[in-house]
Design an enzyme around this catalytic site. Structure first.
Site, short mmCIF file in Angstrom:
data_model
loop_
_atom_site.label_atom_id
_atom_site.label_comp_id
_atom_site.label_asym_id
_atom_site.label_seq_id
_atom_site.Cartn_x
_atom_site.Cartn_y
_atom_site.Cartn_z
N LYS A 161 37.76 27.81 19.81
CA LYS A 161 39.05 27.73 19.10
C LYS A 161 38.95 26.71 17.96
O LYS A 161 39.47 26.94 16.87
CB LYS A 161 40.15 27.29 20.07
CG LYS A 161 40.46 28.30 21.16
CD LYS A 161 41.65 29.16 20.81
CE LYS A 161 41.87 30.24 21.87
NZ LYS A 161 42.87 31.23 21.50
N ASP A 195 49.05 27.36 23.20
CA ASP A 195 48.59 28.49 22.41
C ASP A 195 48.87 29.83 23.10
O ASP A 195 49.25 30.80 22.46
CB ASP A 195 47.09 28.32 22.18
CG ASP A 195 46.51 29.39 21.28
OD1 ASP A 195 47.17 29.76 20.30
OD2 ASP A 195 45.38 29.83 21.56
N ASN A 207 45.78 38.75 17.89
CA ASN A 207 45.16 37.63 18.60
C ASN A 207 45.69 36.34 17.99
O ASN A 207 45.80 36.22 16.76
CB ASN A 207 43.63 37.69 18.45
CG ASN A 207 42.94 36.68 19.33
OD1 ASN A 207 43.12 35.48 19.18
ND2 ASN A 207 42.18 37.16 20.29
N1 LIG Z 1 45.76 38.56 22.36
C1 LIG Z 1 45.94 37.27 22.51
O1 LIG Z 1 46.05 36.51 21.53
C2 LIG Z 1 46.03 36.70 23.88
C3 LIG Z 1 45.64 37.40 24.97
N2 LIG Z 1 45.74 36.84 26.21
C4 LIG Z 1 45.23 37.62 27.32
O2 LIG Z 1 46.29 38.01 28.16
C5 LIG Z 1 45.81 38.16 29.47
C6 LIG Z 1 46.78 37.50 30.41
O3 LIG Z 1 46.89 36.12 30.15
P1 LIG Z 1 47.94 35.24 30.96
O4 LIG Z 1 49.30 35.79 30.84
O5 LIG Z 1 47.81 33.83 30.56
O6 LIG Z 1 47.33 35.43 32.44
P2 LIG Z 1 47.98 35.39 33.84
O7 LIG Z 1 46.89 35.47 34.82
O8 LIG Z 1 48.94 34.27 33.91
O9 LIG Z 1 48.87 36.72 33.90
C7 LIG Z 1 48.38 37.96 34.19
C8 LIG Z 1 49.53 38.87 34.55
O10 LIG Z 1 49.03 40.16 34.76
C9 LIG Z 1 49.53 40.64 36.00
N3 LIG Z 1 48.64 41.60 36.62
C10 LIG Z 1 47.47 41.41 37.24
N4 LIG Z 1 46.98 42.57 37.72
C11 LIG Z 1 47.88 43.51 37.38
C12 LIG Z 1 47.95 44.92 37.58
N5 LIG Z 1 47.00 45.58 38.24
N6 LIG Z 1 49.02 45.58 37.10
C13 LIG Z 1 49.99 44.92 36.44
N7 LIG Z 1 49.98 43.60 36.21
C14 LIG Z 1 48.93 42.91 36.68
C15 LIG Z 1 49.67 39.41 36.87
O11 LIG Z 1 50.53 39.72 37.93
P3 LIG Z 1 50.94 38.67 39.06
O12 LIG Z 1 51.82 37.70 38.34
O13 LIG Z 1 51.64 39.50 40.06
O14 LIG Z 1 49.67 38.05 39.54
C16 LIG Z 1 50.24 38.44 35.84
O15 LIG Z 1 51.63 38.62 35.71
C17 LIG Z 1 44.39 37.59 29.48
O16 LIG Z 1 43.47 38.63 29.45
C18 LIG Z 1 44.30 36.81 28.20
O17 LIG Z 1 43.01 36.80 27.66
C19 LIG Z 1 46.27 35.61 26.42
C20 LIG Z 1 46.66 34.85 25.35
C21 LIG Z 1 46.51 35.31 24.00
C1 LIG Z 2 43.24 34.62 22.81
C2 LIG Z 2 43.57 33.75 23.91
O1 LIG Z 2 44.04 32.65 23.72
C3 LIG Z 2 43.37 34.23 25.25
O2 LIG Z 2 42.96 35.37 25.43
O3 LIG Z 2 43.62 33.45 26.17
MG LIG Z 3 44.03 31.44 25.46
#
Ligand SMILES: NC(=O)C1=CN([C@@H]2O[C@H](COP(=O)(O)OP(=O)(O)OC[C@H]3O[C@@H](n4cnc5c(N)ncnc54)[C@H](OP(=O)(O)O)[C@@H]3O)[C@@H](O)[C@H]2O)C=CC1
Ligand SMILES: CC(=O)C(=O)O
Ligand SMILES: [Mg+2]
Length: 584
Positions: A188, A282, A473
């Site tokens: 980052k 972030d 992203n």
């Molecule tokens: N494009 C971008 O800029 C960014 C992308 N991301 C990506 O987003 C993704 C999630 O990040 P984050 O929110 O922090 O992670 P978390 O682990 O906090 O959240 C994941 C979520 O997905 C849910 N989940 C898991 N398995 C399933 C399934 N089979 N069906 C439906 N929902 C499911 C979880 O459910 P439960 O709560 O029930 O466990 C939870 O609510 C990561 O891959 C990360 O890399 C993150 C930040 C920035």
């Molecule tokens: C892009 C980012 O911050 C993440 O996937 O967690």
């Molecule tokens: Mg991140």
């Protein structure tokens, strides 16, 4: 850093400066040093006789990079380059952004983190600082740790002005990687430098080593972190508190980016610190802003009244809830909806299905806000059933489950909508909910698309028309946001500042990009875009009365503010003249 006692006496006009020049990854110029300066630097005979050019150095580095067979090898090569000839690394990166960004960031940084303990010693020469590791067992030694860091800085006056800090507990969609998560702050911060011109000498990657609950690492004899389970919540928050206090005691003006903490901790840390420290999260705010920006541009393309959108999230963690809250603000701010009316446009689902208040399980605090109560007792356990109930115009994936937007899901979106908006945003590539090709093929090429990790363009077979997918992203936001924040030095980062950054990114599309239907500007223009984002952030900091920086206060909202952001960007400039005039 102590200097080698073995060094034989050499005749320099200023020995200290010469030593520094040769040994600093920032200053040294390797094979480019002109013949007459080599004696002054004690380099005669220690480098090949031919005097090189910066252009040759770059060509050679690119040639070697391209010869590497795997992406991980390329990552390691680039890391070594950064740690031995930093200016060459950034010149190479800036001149080849589209090729190199995926090698230092998502998706390759995901593989690098998974392998981190196996490759770490080969990423930098001994003594070169790649970041700070703070172990939970070292909380009584924090002052010593920060003093060591300051003592090892190549330029003791250039203290860090920005840090990215993780505890490795939720690295991308890969889970709890413990100390292996260090690759993320490093990656980052490289983007902060490349995309927004933060001074690389003033960036500080931090990995909090609070143990790991991942058995695979605890049992891996090459694992480099603490072999212990993570602490309970009380111990966790107390430990982070101690680190925050020590960090800001040593670096009072540092801007702190929280990254890839497990969701409940991420929300709690942001709530706790956002008004008291110069910080942001972030994954919650940066992702919220970048997706709001893509959404604003997607809404312009979709033949649906903006207020008629129905938005379904698959995944309700820090990113899902962060993005949903940011999009909600859009309906309130741009379309005058009340908070309740705006909230009614969102349905969030997680691993147990659609999130409702009467689902029967205890909802995590961050899920309660969007939990539906209008479901009349009906529960929806799988995505297709939920889609049939919600009839979404927008489907956003932040669940890190590879391929969950399968043919049926995409076809259902195409059936429900003339221009379905589908954003599979999970990282890295292996965790993406679908690919661009799949989204195009299963929606008769009608999809409006953005993904977390970049996909290649897709050429429609019948027409040969090539479409370029958006990359939703947070890398499009955090560099500009950090530049603006380090310039304006606001007391805190307000919600309005995050919103202003998102709007600036949405408005940064040029004519050609708009005509092509892009949702985000081309990566090659990222520095220009970061200036837009930084300027908008500074302006909003002024409007919110939180900016503290004298120059920004004096400039006010004038056009000169934009120029101020632009000229404050660090550039890897190297000219043949520079070394001739060095004070040695
Ligand atoms: N494009 C971008 O800029 C960014 C992308 N991301 C990506 O987003 C993704 C999630 O990040 P984050 O929110 O922090 O992670 P978390 O682990 O906090 O959240 C994941 C979520 O997905 C849910 N989940 C898991 N398995 C399933 C399934 N089979 N069906 C439906 N929902 C499911 C979880 O459910 P439960 O709560 O029930 O466990 C939870 O609510 C990561 O891959 C990360 O890399 C993150 C930040 C920035
Ligand atoms: C892009 C980012 O911050 C993440 O996937 O967690
Ligand atoms: Mg991140």
């Amino acid at each position: 850093m102590t200097k080698s006692p073995q060094r034989s006496p050499r005749v320099f006009e200023d020995e200290e400066a010469a030593y520094h020049w040769v040994h600093s990854s920032f200053e040294n110029q390797g094979t480019v040093v002109p013949d007459d300066v080599r004696s002054k630097l004690g380099l005669r005979g220690l480098v090949p006789a031919g005097v090189d050019s910066f252009a040759n150095q770059k060509e050679r580095a690119l040639e070697q990079l391209r010869l590497k067979k795997s992406e991980l090898e390329k990552y390691m090569f680039l890391s070594w380059l950064k740690n031995t000839n930093l200016q060459l690394f950034y010149r190479l990166l800036l001149d080849n952004l589209e090729e190199i960004t995926p090698l230092i960031y998502t998706p390759t940084v995901g593989s690098a983190c998974l392998q981190y303990s196996h490759i770490q010693p080969f990423l930098a020469p001994p003594g070169q600082l790649d970041g700070l590791f703070i172990s939970i067992n070292d909380l009584d030694n924090l002052d010593e740790i920060f003093q060591n860091y300051i003592a090892a800085l190549p330029e003791p006056d250039l203290l860090p002005q920005i840090t990215v800090i993780t505890d490795g507990s939720r690295i991308l969609g890969l889970g709890d990687l413990g100390v292996n998560g260090m690759g993320i702050p490093v990656g980052k911060l490289q983007l902060y430098v490349a995309a927004a011109g933060l001074d690389p000498r003033r960036t500080l990657p931090i990995c909090l080593d609070f143990g790991t609950n991942t058995e695979r690492y605890l049992n891996d004899k090459l694992y480099l972190g603490l072999r212990q389970q993570r602490p309970d919540d009380d111990q966790f928050f107390q430990a982070v508190d101690k680190v925050m206090k020590a960090l800001t005691r040593h670096f009072p003006n540092i801007f702190i980016q929280f990254e890839d903490f497990s969701s409940e901790h991420a929300f709690a840390l942001l709530d706790k610190y956002r008004d008291h420290y110069f910080c942001f999260n972030d994954d919650i705010q940066g992702t919220g802003a970048v997706i709001l920006s893509g959404f604003i541009n997607a809404v312009k393309q979709a033949p649906v009244e903006p207020t008629q959108h129905r938005i379904l999230f698959h995944g309700a963690g820090s990113a899902g809830v962060g993005v949903a809250k940011q999009l909600m603000d859009y309906f309130v701010i741009e379309h005058g909806l009340s908070e309740e009316e705006a909230k009614a446009k969102f349905w969030l689902s997680d691993s147990k299905g659609l999130i409702t208040l009467d689902r029967g399980d205890k909802l995590a605090q961050h899920k309660v806000f969007f939990a539906r109560k209008d479901n009349e007792g009906k529960q929806f356990k799988n995505l297709l059933d939920t889609m049939d109930y919600v009839k979404p115009t927008v489907l956003i994936g932040l669940c890190a489950q590879s391929g969950v937007f399968d043919a049926k899901v995409l076809q259902r979106m195409a059936k429900l909508n003339e221009r379905p908006i589908v954003f599979p945003l999970s990282n890295p590539l292996a965790n993406a909910e679908c690919t661009f090709e799949q989204a195009m093929q299963h929606t008769d090429n009608r999809v409006i698309f953005a993904s977390g990790t970049a996909f290649p363009p897709y050429t429609i077979p019948n027409t040969q028309e090539t479409r370029i997918p958006g990359q939703g992203n947070n890398m499009y936001i955090f560099p500009g946001l950090g530049l603006g924040a380090t310039l304006a030095k606001p007391r805190c980062i307000t919600d309005k500042m995050i919103y202003a950054a998102a709007e600036a990114l949405a408005n940064s599309l040029n004519e050609e990009e708009t005509a092509k239907g892009l949702l985000y500007p081309r990566l090659t223009r990222i520095r220009e875009v970061s200036v837009d984002v930084a300027t908008a952030l500074c302006r909003q900091a002024l409007a919110d009365n939180v900016a503290k920086d004298k120059v920004v206060l004096e400039l006010g909202s004038s056009d000169a503010l934009r120029e101020h952001a632009r000229v404050n960007m660090w550039e890897p400039t190297r000219s043949a003249d520079e070394i001739m005039t060095c004070k040695i």
